[in-house]
Scaffold this active site. Structure first.
Site, PDB file in Angstrom:
ATOM      1  N   HIS A 177       0.794  -0.945  -0.441  1.00 28.32           N
ATOM      2  CA  HIS A 177      -0.277  -0.218  -0.210  1.00 28.32           C
ATOM      3  C   HIS A 177       0.930   1.691  -0.410  1.00 28.32           C
ATOM      4  O   HIS A 177       0.807   2.493  -0.833  1.00 28.32           O
ATOM      5  CB  HIS A 177      -1.305   0.092   1.304  1.00 28.32           C
ATOM      6  CG  HIS A 177      -1.941  -1.159   1.055  1.00 28.32           C
ATOM      7  ND1 HIS A 177      -2.233  -1.515   2.331  1.00 28.32           N
ATOM      8  CD2 HIS A 177      -2.934  -1.732   0.330  1.00 28.32           C
ATOM      9  CE1 HIS A 177      -3.112  -2.946   2.483  1.00 28.32           C
ATOM     10  NE2 HIS A 177      -3.530  -2.361   0.910  1.00 28.32           N
TER      11      HIS A 177
ATOM     12  N   SER B 153      -2.527  -8.325   2.331  1.00 19.38           N
ATOM     13  CA  SER B 153      -2.789  -8.229   4.173  1.00 19.38           C
ATOM     14  C   SER B 153      -4.029  -9.835   4.692  1.00 19.38           C
ATOM     15  O   SER B 153      -3.754  -9.543   5.268  1.00 19.38           O
ATOM     16  CB  SER B 153      -4.495  -7.302   4.575  1.00 19.38           C
ATOM     17  OG  SER B 153      -3.687  -6.164   3.549  1.00 19.38           O
TER      18      SER B 153
END
Ligand code: PNS
Length: 161
Positions: free
Chosen positions: A16, A127
């Protein structure tokens, strides 16, 4: 013109951060928008994820971290943004991202989605897998900032007896 980079960020990963840095080079200003998604059961609350992102991006010029509930396009419109930024890691992301981008375009025709490819060293990161590793007692220091790894260890669900 500025971009909105939406996501769950549960948790934030180096992938990210890589997308944020790339988007900033294009847009100069970027709103990172943490989504409240009642269908998912996140490890971290919306507020915790916002704090996580603020800490990871402090010192990055042009980044604002915010959160939103409801439709992404409504939020983007309200903020006056015309571009949604999403990271595209691999072909496996494509179906979902394609569907989401075209649906968003259909319901709100004046907002474009642009895809950025994170560095190949992060292209496998997710994630979900990071949480799985932590849940099973593994180390994730290579995938997330140290303070996020510490938060994950603290949040680790108890193993079933
Ligand atoms: O990091 P994620 O979980 O892949 O992010 C998905 C996200 C938050 C961008 C997406 O679920 C979203 O936009 N949610 C808000 C609700 C919405 O607008 N849904 C319609 C999208 S087609």
């Amino acid at each position: 013109m500025f971009g909105i980079y939406p996501g769950s960020f549960d948790p934030l990963t180096y992938g990210h951060i890589d997308v944020i840095e790339r988007a900033l080079r294009i847009f100069g200003r970027l709103v990172v928008a943490v989504a409240h998604n009642p269908e998912k059961q996140p490890w971290f609350s919306l507020e915790e994820r916002v704090r996580m992102l603020r800490k990871a991006t402090e010192g990055m010029q042009g980044v604002e971290v915010d959160s939103f509930r409801g439709l992404l396009v409504d939020y983007a419109r309200k903020r006056g943004a015309t571009v949604i930024v999403r990271g595209l890691r691999a072909l496996s992301d494509f179906d979902y991202e394609f569907q989401m981008a075209l649906t968003n375009r259909k319901i709100c025709c004046d907002i474009e989605t642009v895809f950025l490819m994170p560095s190949e060293q992060f292209s496998y990161l997710s994630s979900r897998m990071i949480k799985e590793i932590v849940a099973l007692g593994g180390e994730v220091g290579a995938f997330v900032p140290e303070f996020v790894a510490a938060m994950l260890r603290e949040r680790r669900p108890l193993s079933p007896r």
